[in-house]
Design a protein around this motif. Structure first.
Motif, short mmCIF file in Angstrom:
data_model
loop_
_atom_site.label_atom_id
_atom_site.label_comp_id
_atom_site.label_asym_id
_atom_site.label_seq_id
_atom_site.Cartn_x
_atom_site.Cartn_y
_atom_site.Cartn_z
N CYS A 16 0.81 -0.94 -0.16
CA CYS A 16 -0.04 0.08 0.08
C CYS A 16 0.87 1.27 -0.10
O CYS A 16 1.56 1.55 0.80
CB CYS A 16 -0.90 -0.03 1.09
N ARG A 43 -7.05 0.26 -0.90
CA ARG A 43 -8.21 -0.59 -1.80
C ARG A 43 -8.96 -1.72 -1.35
O ARG A 43 -9.82 -2.21 -1.89
CB ARG A 43 -7.66 -0.57 -3.31
N THR A 44 -8.28 -2.15 -0.36
CA THR A 44 -8.72 -3.40 0.38
C THR A 44 -8.67 -3.40 1.78
O THR A 44 -7.94 -2.52 2.40
CB THR A 44 -7.93 -4.89 -0.10
N GLN A 47 -5.15 -3.42 2.90
CA GLN A 47 -4.11 -2.48 2.83
C GLN A 47 -4.44 -1.67 3.93
O GLN A 47 -3.75 -0.74 4.36
CB GLN A 47 -4.39 -1.89 1.32
N HIS A 87 -12.12 3.99 -1.44
CA HIS A 87 -12.06 2.92 -2.30
C HIS A 87 -12.33 1.57 -1.59
O HIS A 87 -12.41 0.72 -2.39
CB HIS A 87 -10.65 3.07 -3.04
N LEU A 88 -12.55 1.80 -0.36
CA LEU A 88 -13.08 0.47 0.25
C LEU A 88 -14.73 0.32 0.03
O LEU A 88 -15.34 0.70 0.86
CB LEU A 88 -12.72 0.78 2.03
#
Length: 308
Positions: A16, A43-44, A47, A87-88
């Motif tokens: 990340c 994004r996850t 991360q 972005h999650l």
């Protein structure tokens, strides 16, 4: 130009990027604010955890930003690590229970429209709120007499030891536009809501659109703002109090009290966070002087600001 380091040098199995000295204005709906010492955009969920562990290893303070609404960041920026969670995003609907699970970065309007198109009631009011699921839970967002407290089943948060824990509505101590999460360092990962499935999708969509149109007709959407600046001092509304104080249209620098809805401050172009902060303080001073009433901010103010 910002520099980037790769956290794989610290935690090799999860990548990340961490950006140094990154401006925060583009990540806020006010479009103002200085730079973060460090910025991560995971994004996850892995991360997100990676970023928090990296900051913890360096003893850095951390802050999470969703849509950047309901937020005023100082022109001097923020120390430590700022994590942008927008972005999650992931949503799952359980037809058997009527529950919907959404990641913290899911935009609240998007979630409302997804529910409406399935014929699920409970989020019609949320289509015009410019925030993410995580931020909406933290501040107990609401409109049209409804709020997150009415539908929340459970929220999953990250504890200080990097484990995930569940918090129930009673744990969050919901009150008007606030919860205990506003004062605790427990990042929201996901939330579970109880909705009402089985309705005609066309009707739920129409009702959602009706609430959205009402909101857009009565609130300014054409210029950057944070949404409502002050909590309503019940039984009054903050907008009515400010209007009766004669402050509609009042301006400091490029920050102006909206002519349409006086509980909104607009960035007319080139406003600084200090302009907005001074305007907030001016409004509070005038309302206190004329009404003996202390307006409390709904917008969260972060970073150092000059004394007024």
């Amino acid at each position: 130009m910002t520099s980037v380091i790769n956290t794989s040098s610290v935690l090799p199995r999860i990548d990340c990027p961490i950006h140094a000295h990154s401006p925060l204005g583009p990540f806020t709906t006010f479009r103002v604010g200085g730079a973060a010492d460090w910025l991560a955009i995971p994004r996850t969920e892995a991360q997100l955890l990676n970023s928090l562990q990296w900051a913890h290893s360096l003893e850095l303070p951390t802050r999470l930003l969703g849509a950047g609404s309901n937020l005023l960041i100082s022109d001097q920026g923020l120390s430590g690590l700022v994590i942008v969670t927008r972005h999650l995003r992931q949503v799952t609907f359980d037809d058997d229970t009527g529950q919907v699970t959404a990641m913290a970065g899911e935009p609240l309007p998007t979630l409302a429209w997804k529910a409406a198109k399935r014929g699920w009631r409970g989020l019609e009011w949320a289509a015009g709120i410019p925030g993410t699921v995580g931020g909406a839970v933290v501040m107990n967002a609401g409109a049209h007499g409804a709020s997150m407290a009415d539908i929340l089943v459970r929220v999953d948060v990250l504890n200080s030891d990097a484990t995930t824990g569940a918090m129930m509505p009673v744990d969050l101590q919901f009150r008007y536009r606030t919860s205990v999460l506003q004062h605790r360092s427990k990042p929201v990962v996901r939330a579970v809501f109880q909705l009402e499935p089985g309705y005609d999708p066309k009707q739920v969509t129409a009702d959602t659109l009706r609430d959205l149109k009402h909101r857009r007709a009565t609130q300014p959407y054409h210029l950057p703002s944070c949404g409502s600046v002050f909590r309503n001092p019940l039984p009054y509304t903050a907008g009515w109090i400010i209007e009766q104080t004669g402050l509609k249209g009042y301006r400091i620098g490029a920050a102006q009290v909206s002519e349409l809805h006086a509980n909104f401050i607009l960035n007319q172009g080139g406003a600084t966070a200090t302009d907005i902060f001074r305007l907030i303080s001016h409004i509070q001073g005038k309302v206190l002087e004329q009404w003996s009433l202390q307006l409390e901010t709904e917008v969260k103010i972060l970073g150092p600001f000059p004394a007024i």
